[in-house]
Design an enzyme around this catalytic site. Structure first.
Site, PDB file in Angstrom:
ATOM      1  CD  GLU A  33      24.061 -20.985  58.446  1.00  0.00           C
ATOM      2  OE1 GLU A  33      24.209 -21.481  57.297  1.00  0.00           O
ATOM      3  OE2 GLU A  33      23.200 -21.391  59.242  1.00  0.00           O
TER       4      GLU A  33
ATOM      5  CD  GLU B  36      24.351 -24.468  49.971  1.00  0.00           C
ATOM      6  OE1 GLU B  36      23.533 -25.076  50.663  1.00  0.00           O
ATOM      7  OE2 GLU B  36      24.027 -23.750  48.988  1.00  0.00           O
TER       8      GLU B  36
END
Length: 237
Positions: free
Chosen positions: A86, A95
Site C-alpha cells: 500500500e 495517497e
C-alpha cells in the site's frame, strides 16, 4: 517496487531464521526487533518509526501474539506484506492520486473513506472525522488505524488477523466463491473488488511476493492460498 522486493528476498536469505520462537508474552517487539524492522523497511519514510509501531501494536494485545510462534510471525508478515504494498515499502504517507477528499488514503493501510475514519477514530478514541490529517501527522495514530483495520471484521468480511491466525472458517458461500484461508484472502478483504478474480494479477503478485519475503525474514513458511486470482470479491468490496 521490483527493486524493493529483491531487497526483501536478499535480506531474507541473509537473515534466515533471525527471529526465533520467543515467548509470545513478550509481545510483538520480541518478534519484530528494532534491527529487524530496519532490515524489513530499508527505504521507509522517517515518519514510520519503530517506536510508533510498537506503541500502536501494544494497544492491540492480540496483534502478532495470537497462537503459536509461527502463527504470530505469519500474522505480522502478512500485515507488513499488505502495508508495504500500500505504501511502496513505507515510502508514502498519503495517497498520491487522492480519492474521496478529505478522507483519502493515509498511513500504512492507506485508510480511505469517511466511514473508515469514523470507525477507526471511535476504536482508538481519536476524532479522525474532524481531523483526518492526524493519520498522516501522528505516527502512532497512523499505525493504530492500520492495526485497527487489520484486527476488525467489517460486514461480510472477516478480519485479516482472524484469517491469518486460523480463527476464520469459510462458509459454503465462501468456498463456492473460492475464498479459502490464507494470505490471498487478506488481499480480497483489502482490495478484492479491484484486484481479485483475475482483475489485476500484477498487484496481487506483488502483495504475495512481499509477504513471502517477510516470511523468509521471520523464518516461517507462508502457508497456502497466497493470491486471490481465483477468488470472487466480497459484495461490499
Amino acid at each position: 517496487m521490483r527493486s524493493f522486493i529483491i531487497q526483501i528476498f536478499t535480506i531474507a536469505l541473509l537473515v534466515g531464521i533471525f527471529s526465533t520462537g520467543k515467548a509470545q508474552a513478550q509481545g510483538v517487539s520480541s518478534i519484530i526487533t528494532s534491527s529487524l524492522y530496519d532490515q524489513m523497511l530499508p527505504n521507509r519514510n522517517s515518519f514510520y518509526t519503530y517506536d510508533a509501531f510498537i506503541n500502536a501494536a501494544n494497544a492491540f494485545p492480540e496483534f502478532g501474539t495470537t497462537g503459536d510462534a509461527d502463527t504470530s510471525k505469519r500474522d505480522l508478515a502478512a500485515f507488513f506484506g499488505q502495508t508495504s504494498h500500500e505504501t511502496s515499502g513505507y515510502v508514502y504517507i498519503e495517497e498520491i492520486a487522492k480519492t474521496d477528499p478529505p478522507y483519502y488514503g493515509r498511513g500504512p493501510i492507506q485508510l480511505t473513506h469517511k466511514y473508515n475514519y469514523e470507525l477507526a477514530g471511535t476504536a482508538i478514541n481519536e476524532d479522525l472525522v474532524t481531523n483526518p490529517d492526524l493519520v498522516s501527522s501522528d505516527p502512532v495514530i497512523s499505525f493504530k488505524t492500520a492495526i485497527w483495520f487489520w484486527m476488525t471484521a467489517q460486514a461480510a468480511k472477516p478480519s485479516c488477523h482472524n484469517v491469518m491466525t486460523g480463527q476464520w472458517s469459510p462458509s459454503d458461500a465462501d468456498k463456492a466463491a473460492g475464498r479459502l484461508p490464507g494470505y490471498g484472502l487478506t488481499t480480497n478483504i483489502i482490495n478484492g473488488g479491484v484486484e481479485c478474480n483475475g482483475l489485476a494479477p500484477d498487484p496481487v503478485a506483488d502483495r504475495a511476493n512481499l509477504y513471502k519475503g517477510y516470511c523468509g525474514m521471520l523464518g516461517v513458511g507462508p502457508g497456502d492460498n497466497l493470491d486471490c486470482n481465483g477468488q470472487m470479491p466480497y459484495s461490499n468490496n
